[in-house]
Design an enzyme around this catalytic site. Structure first.
Site: not given
Ligand code: 13P
Length: 242
Positions: A8-10, A94, A96, A166, A172, A204, A225-226
């Protein structure tokens, strides 16, 4: 069941960044029958990534969609607009989106139904805050999110879903859930959905902690994510999933 590694590149990666990422990833990635690789870039990079992923086994997903077919919804994107660009998956609910964009279990439910109608596979996200965990409410929160989010779905519809657990406190933050902590929630999710669908862990996930997470009985992959923004790190996670 295949292990799913979804990135997930956000709100990261321009078209230029996307092309560069794909060139680098394609140089190093090795496909396996046991793993499914999915990348979910921002809407603006979908066309580029589809082009770059052609001829590979990399699948494409979006990070959100609207539940209506079309209409006066400025700034929104419909399911058919996503499939037209080569999307097979869509992340729905998600944390967020729930936190910053008023996504609710009700809109999650509508979006899941609209995605399925358009042959998009929903990756439905659930998760608790640190406060809720500390108050011993994790089970209740996850149960409510799933009950309301999946309301009125038939068994055959549920069998097409992917669910991602999640924990918000792990996103993050570098504070990954311990494998047994994640497994505890995953086994609850498994019981609630009562279906052999992929259950992903997110929060993470990194090359050095993913193997242990993926070896849990009810963890069938990760939503990353990251670490999915770096082709080398993402590839390390893919390797660990085999
Ligand atoms: P991180 O891997 O950066 O913690 O993000 C997880 C996430 O929200 C994937 O959707």
């Amino acid at each position: 069941m295949k292990t799913i590694i979804a990135g997930n590149w956000k709100m990261h990666m321009t078209n230029k960044d996307t092309s560069f990422f794909m060139i680098e990833l394609k140089k190093i990635v090795q496909y396996s029958e046991n793993t499914e690789i999915i990348l979910c870039p921002p809407f603006t990079a979908l066309q580029t990534i589809s082009k770059e992923a052609k001829g590979t086994k990399i699948k494409i997903g979006a990070q959100n969609m609207h539940y209506e077919k079309e209409g006066a919804f400025t700034g929104e994107v419909s399911a058919s607009m996503l499939t037209e660009l080569g999307c097979e998956y869509v992340i729905i609910g998600h944390s967020e989106r729930r936190q910053y964009f008023n996504e609710t279990d009700e809109t999650v439910n509508k979006k899941i139904k609209a995605a399925l109608k358009n042959n998009l596979k929903p990756i439905v996200c659930v998760g608790e805050t640190l406060e809720q965990r500390k108050a011993g409410k994790t089970k209740t929160i996850i149960t409510t999110q799933l009950k309301k989010g999946l309301e009125d779905l038939s068994r055959s519809q549920i069998s097409k879903l992917i669910i991602a657990y999640e924990p918000i406190w792990a996103i993050g933050t570098g504070m990954t859930a311990r494998p047994e902590q994640a497994e505890e929630v995953h086994s609850l999710v498994r019981k609630l959905v009562d279906c052999d669908i992929p259950l992903l862990y997110g929060g993470s996930v990194k090359p050095d902690n993913c193997k242990e997470l993926f070896s849990q009985p009810n963890i069938n992959g990760g939503l990353i994510g990251g670490a999915s923004l770096d082709p080398k790190k993402f590839n390390e996670i893919i390797k660990n999933a085999r």
